[in-house]
Design a protein around this motif. Structure first.
Motif, PDB file in Angstrom:
ATOM      1  N   MET A   1       0.833  -1.202   0.000  1.00 47.49           N
ATOM      2  CA  MET A   1       0.000   0.000   0.000  1.00 47.49           C
ATOM      3  C   MET A   1       0.870   1.255   0.000  1.00 47.49           C
ATOM      4  SD  MET A   1      -3.372   0.447   2.393  1.00 47.49           S
ATOM      5  CE  MET A   1      -3.055   2.023   3.182  1.00 47.49           C
ATOM      6  N   MET A   2       0.488   2.244  -0.772  1.00 51.33           N
ATOM      7  CA  MET A   2       1.270   3.480  -0.825  1.00 51.33           C
ATOM      8  C   MET A   2       0.894   4.385   0.348  1.00 51.33           C
ATOM      9  SD  MET A   2       2.021   4.483  -4.716  1.00 51.33           S
ATOM     10  CE  MET A   2       0.563   5.455  -5.004  1.00 51.33           C
ATOM     11  N   SER A   3       1.822   5.289   0.687  1.00 51.61           N
ATOM     12  CA  SER A   3       1.574   6.191   1.813  1.00 51.61           C
ATOM     13  C   SER A   3       0.752   7.391   1.353  1.00 51.61           C
ATOM     14  CB  SER A   3       2.901   6.672   2.373  1.00 51.61           C
ATOM     15  OG  SER A   3       3.519   7.493   1.407  1.00 51.61           O
ATOM     16  N   ILE A   4       0.254   8.144   2.331  1.00 55.88           N
ATOM     17  CA  ILE A   4      -0.519   9.351   2.026  1.00 55.88           C
ATOM     18  C   ILE A   4       0.310  10.311   1.170  1.00 55.88           C
ATOM     19  CG2 ILE A   4      -1.515  11.429   3.106  1.00 55.88           C
ATOM     20  CD1 ILE A   4      -2.504   9.550   5.390  1.00 55.88           C
ATOM     21  N   SER A   5       1.574  10.478   1.511  1.00 55.70           N
ATOM     22  CA  SER A   5       2.385  11.434   0.742  1.00 55.70           C
ATOM     23  C   SER A   5       2.643  10.927  -0.683  1.00 55.70           C
ATOM     24  CB  SER A   5       3.686  11.773   1.469  1.00 55.70           C
ATOM     25  OG  SER A   5       4.547  10.671   1.463  1.00 55.70           O
TER      26      SER A   5
ATOM     27  N   SER B   1      -7.365  22.851  -8.748  1.00 53.84           N
ATOM     28  CA  SER B   1      -7.006  22.621  -7.344  1.00 53.84           C
ATOM     29  C   SER B   1      -7.521  21.289  -6.839  1.00 53.84           C
ATOM     30  CB  SER B   1      -7.412  23.763  -6.408  1.00 53.84           C
ATOM     31  OG  SER B   1      -8.429  24.518  -6.930  1.00 53.84           O
ATOM     32  N   LEU B   2      -6.804  20.814  -5.844  1.00 53.04           N
ATOM     33  CA  LEU B   2      -7.098  19.517  -5.240  1.00 53.04           C
ATOM     34  C   LEU B   2      -7.555  19.739  -3.805  1.00 53.04           C
ATOM     35  CD1 LEU B   2      -6.933  16.395  -4.941  1.00 53.04           C
ATOM     36  CD2 LEU B   2      -4.509  16.706  -4.356  1.00 53.04           C
ATOM     37  N   VAL B   3      -8.781  19.321  -3.513  1.00 55.50           N
ATOM     38  CA  VAL B   3      -9.274  19.351  -2.140  1.00 55.50           C
ATOM     39  C   VAL B   3      -9.113  17.929  -1.588  1.00 55.50           C
ATOM     40  CG1 VAL B   3     -11.202  19.926  -0.627  1.00 55.50           C
ATOM     41  CG2 VAL B   3     -10.986  21.071  -2.844  1.00 55.50           C
ATOM     42  N   ALA B   4      -8.294  17.783  -0.566  1.00 55.43           N
ATOM     43  CA  ALA B   4      -8.073  16.455   0.036  1.00 55.43           C
ATOM     44  C   ALA B   4      -9.196  16.224   1.048  1.00 55.43           C
ATOM     45  CB  ALA B   4      -6.708  16.408   0.717  1.00 55.43           C
ATOM     46  N   ILE B   5     -10.060  15.262   0.742  1.00 56.60           N
ATOM     47  CA  ILE B   5     -11.248  15.046   1.586  1.00 56.60           C
ATOM     48  C   ILE B   5     -10.881  14.135   2.758  1.00 56.60           C
ATOM     49  CG2 ILE B   5     -13.648  14.265   1.662  1.00 56.60           C
ATOM     50  CD1 ILE B   5     -13.255  16.716  -0.155  1.00 56.60           C
ATOM     51  N   SER B   6     -10.840  14.743   3.938  1.00 53.93           N
ATOM     52  CA  SER B   6     -10.298  14.057   5.121  1.00 53.93           C
ATOM     53  C   SER B   6     -11.387  13.603   6.094  1.00 53.93           C
ATOM     54  CB  SER B   6      -9.305  14.983   5.822  1.00 53.93           C
ATOM     55  OG  SER B   6      -9.847  16.284   5.992  1.00 53.93           O
ATOM     56  N   LYS B   7     -12.644  13.610   5.648  1.00 56.31           N
ATOM     57  CA  LYS B   7     -13.749  13.200   6.541  1.00 56.31           C
ATOM     58  C   LYS B   7     -13.490  11.813   7.128  1.00 56.31           C
ATOM     59  CE  LYS B   7     -16.532  11.480   2.665  1.00 56.31           C
ATOM     60  NZ  LYS B   7     -17.432  11.896   1.593  1.00 56.31           N
ATOM     61  N   THR B   8     -13.829  11.660   8.386  1.00 54.34           N
ATOM     62  CA  THR B   8     -13.634  10.429   9.189  1.00 54.34           C
ATOM     63  C   THR B   8     -12.164  10.115   9.496  1.00 54.34           C
ATOM     64  OG1 THR B   8     -13.419   8.642   7.532  1.00 54.34           O
ATOM     65  CG2 THR B   8     -15.674   9.389   8.027  1.00 54.34           C
TER      66      THR B   8
ATOM     67  N   GLY C   1     -10.817  11.877  -1.710  1.00 51.88           N
ATOM     68  CA  GLY C   1     -10.639  11.362  -0.354  1.00 51.88           C
ATOM     69  C   GLY C   1      -9.944  10.018  -0.316  1.00 51.88           C
ATOM     70  N   SER C   2     -10.674   8.960  -0.636  1.00 51.03           N
ATOM     71  CA  SER C   2     -10.137   7.606  -0.423  1.00 51.03           C
ATOM     72  C   SER C   2      -8.884   7.320  -1.249  1.00 51.03           C
ATOM     73  CB  SER C   2     -11.220   6.557  -0.664  1.00 51.03           C
ATOM     74  OG  SER C   2     -11.957   6.846  -1.804  1.00 51.03           O
ATOM     75  N   PHE C   3      -8.740   7.935  -2.403  1.00 51.41           N
ATOM     76  CA  PHE C   3      -7.523   7.717  -3.193  1.00 51.41           C
ATOM     77  C   PHE C   3      -6.278   8.200  -2.432  1.00 51.41           C
ATOM     78  CE2 PHE C   3      -4.218   8.651  -6.263  1.00 51.41           C
ATOM     79  CZ  PHE C   3      -4.295   7.609  -7.163  1.00 51.41           C
ATOM     80  N   ILE C   4      -6.452   9.234  -1.616  1.00 50.95           N
ATOM     81  CA  ILE C   4      -5.322   9.774  -0.855  1.00 50.95           C
ATOM     82  C   ILE C   4      -5.172   9.079   0.497  1.00 50.95           C
ATOM     83  CG2 ILE C   4      -4.404  11.849   0.305  1.00 50.95           C
ATOM     84  CD1 ILE C   4      -5.942  13.511  -1.834  1.00 50.95           C
ATOM     85  N   PHE C   5      -6.281   8.981   1.226  1.00 47.69           N
ATOM     86  CA  PHE C   5      -6.219   8.541   2.632  1.00 47.69           C
ATOM     87  C   PHE C   5      -6.570   7.068   2.839  1.00 47.69           C
ATOM     88  CE2 PHE C   5      -7.200  13.161   2.962  1.00 47.69           C
ATOM     89  CZ  PHE C   5      -6.096  13.557   3.710  1.00 47.69           C
ATOM     90  N   GLY C   6      -7.000   6.380   1.790  1.00 51.37           N
ATOM     91  CA  GLY C   6      -7.460   4.995   1.947  1.00 51.37           C
ATOM     92  C   GLY C   6      -8.955   4.950   2.227  1.00 51.37           C
ATOM     93  N   GLU C   7      -9.499   3.751   2.194  1.00 58.75           N
ATOM     94  CA  GLU C   7     -10.939   3.577   2.402  1.00 58.75           C
ATOM     95  C   GLU C   7     -11.351   4.099   3.776  1.00 58.75           C
ATOM     96  OE1 GLU C   7     -13.087   2.701   0.098  1.00 58.75           O
ATOM     97  OE2 GLU C   7     -11.407   2.448  -1.288  1.00 58.75           O
ATOM     98  N   ARG C   8     -12.587   4.582   3.849  1.00 66.55           N
ATOM     99  CA  ARG C   8     -13.103   5.069   5.127  1.00 66.55           C
ATOM    100  C   ARG C   8     -13.864   3.964   5.865  1.00 66.55           C
ATOM    101  NH1 ARG C   8     -13.709   9.329   1.566  1.00 66.55           N
ATOM    102  NH2 ARG C   8     -15.603   8.396   0.742  1.00 66.55           N
ATOM    103  N   ASN C   9     -13.753   3.978   7.193  1.00 67.52           N
ATOM    104  CA  ASN C   9     -14.596   3.098   8.025  1.00 67.52           C
ATOM    105  C   ASN C   9     -15.659   3.952   8.678  1.00 67.52           C
ATOM    106  OD1 ASN C   9     -13.189   0.629   7.778  1.00 67.52           O
ATOM    107  ND2 ASN C   9     -11.590   1.511   9.078  1.00 67.52           N
ATOM    108  N   TYR C  10     -16.903   3.649   8.427  1.00 69.41           N
ATOM    109  CA  TYR C  10     -17.969   4.357   9.126  1.00 69.41           C
ATOM    110  C   TYR C  10     -18.444   3.464  10.263  1.00 69.41           C
ATOM    111  CZ  TYR C  10     -18.185   7.575   5.200  1.00 69.41           C
ATOM    112  OH  TYR C  10     -17.890   8.510   4.243  1.00 69.41           O
ATOM    113  N   ASN C  11     -18.204   3.896  11.488  1.00 67.12           N
ATOM    114  CA  ASN C  11     -18.652   3.046  12.598  1.00 67.12           C
ATOM    115  C   ASN C  11     -19.894   3.618  13.252  1.00 67.12           C
ATOM    116  OD1 ASN C  11     -16.486   1.192  12.399  1.00 67.12           O
ATOM    117  ND2 ASN C  11     -15.156   2.768  13.277  1.00 67.12           N
TER     118      ASN C  11
END
Ligand SMILES: *Cc1c(COP(=O)(O)O)cnc(C)c1O
Length: 220
Positions: A1-5, A20-27, A210-220
């Protein structure tokens, strides 16, 4: 897996200058945002006002925060002191509330109108006639503390690329024609992890990834 950077570097190499790129960091936790921040990235997006406000309080103050989710009028006051761009405005009433809260903070808040281009019931947004009605209303023209600087749209979640292309093509042409009357129009926000490459082909000036940068989100 690649890192965020590494993910950020990859996506930045794919987007043309002027987009411009908005990095979606929700969750995602503060540490993930800081990893992106340390690469020099400053534009982050959230879809819940309370979560964004908490992160704004705790993270470096030169981050530009974008609200990309549906906005409830009674929560505008929490983000009015700091939000950089509100992507999903869908009524004159909401615009009026943003104007009021922006004035209290002696700010001018930039907004986008969310146009519904997908055929999913779950997606918010207004149609082009409603967009025109808001922009040409006397009420909007009197507002001194909000500026509508463009449009935002979300394509249908589908494998059918032709359908996504048609939706983005439609939004692009609406943007172009409104721009002729709207000197403030600069921004067309469209494209997410699954469809940003198509959105760029169709003239997006701002992608929300979002997920392309930070990985899949977990909604708990
Ligand atoms: C979550 C979200 C995104 C990013 O979605 P990804 O598929 O993770 O890139 C973009 N725009 C809006 C409005 C969102 O809510």
């Amino acid at each position: 897996m690649m890192s965020i950077s590494e993910n950020l570097k990859k996506i930045k190499s794919e987007i043309p200058p002027g987009v411009s790129l908005v990095a979606i960091s929700k969750t995602k936790p503060k540490d993930d945002i800081l990893k992106a921040y340390e690469t020099g990235h400053r534009i982050f997006g959230e879809n819940k006002i309370q979560e964004m406000t908490r992160k704004w309080e705790e993270l470096p103050k030169d981050i530009q925060w974008h609200m990309v989710g549906h906005v409830q009028r009674n929560k505008v006051k929490y983000m009015a002191p700091f939000v950089t761009l509100i992507h999903a405005v869908d009524s004159l009433k909401l615009l009026n509330e943003i104007n009021k809260e922006a004035a209290k903070n002696q700010r001018i808040i930039n907004c986008l109108l969310q146009v519904k281009i997908a055929d999913e019931e779950t997606k918010y947004g207004i149609n082009i006639d409603e967009t025109k009605a808001i922009l040409s209303s006397e009420a909007y023209q009197k507002m001194e503390n909000v500026k509508v600087i463009g449009l935002m749209g979300m394509a249908t979640l589908t494998e059918n690329e032709e359908k996504i292309k048609n939706e983005f093509r439609f939004l692009k042409s609406a943007f172009k024609s409104l721009k002729e009357q709207q000197p403030l129009f600069t921004t067309l926000s469209m494209g997410m992890s699954g469809d940003y490459k198509i959105a760029l082909e169709y003239g997006s000036t701002m992608i929300r990834v979002g997920s392309f940068i930070f990985g899949e989100r977990n909604y708990n």
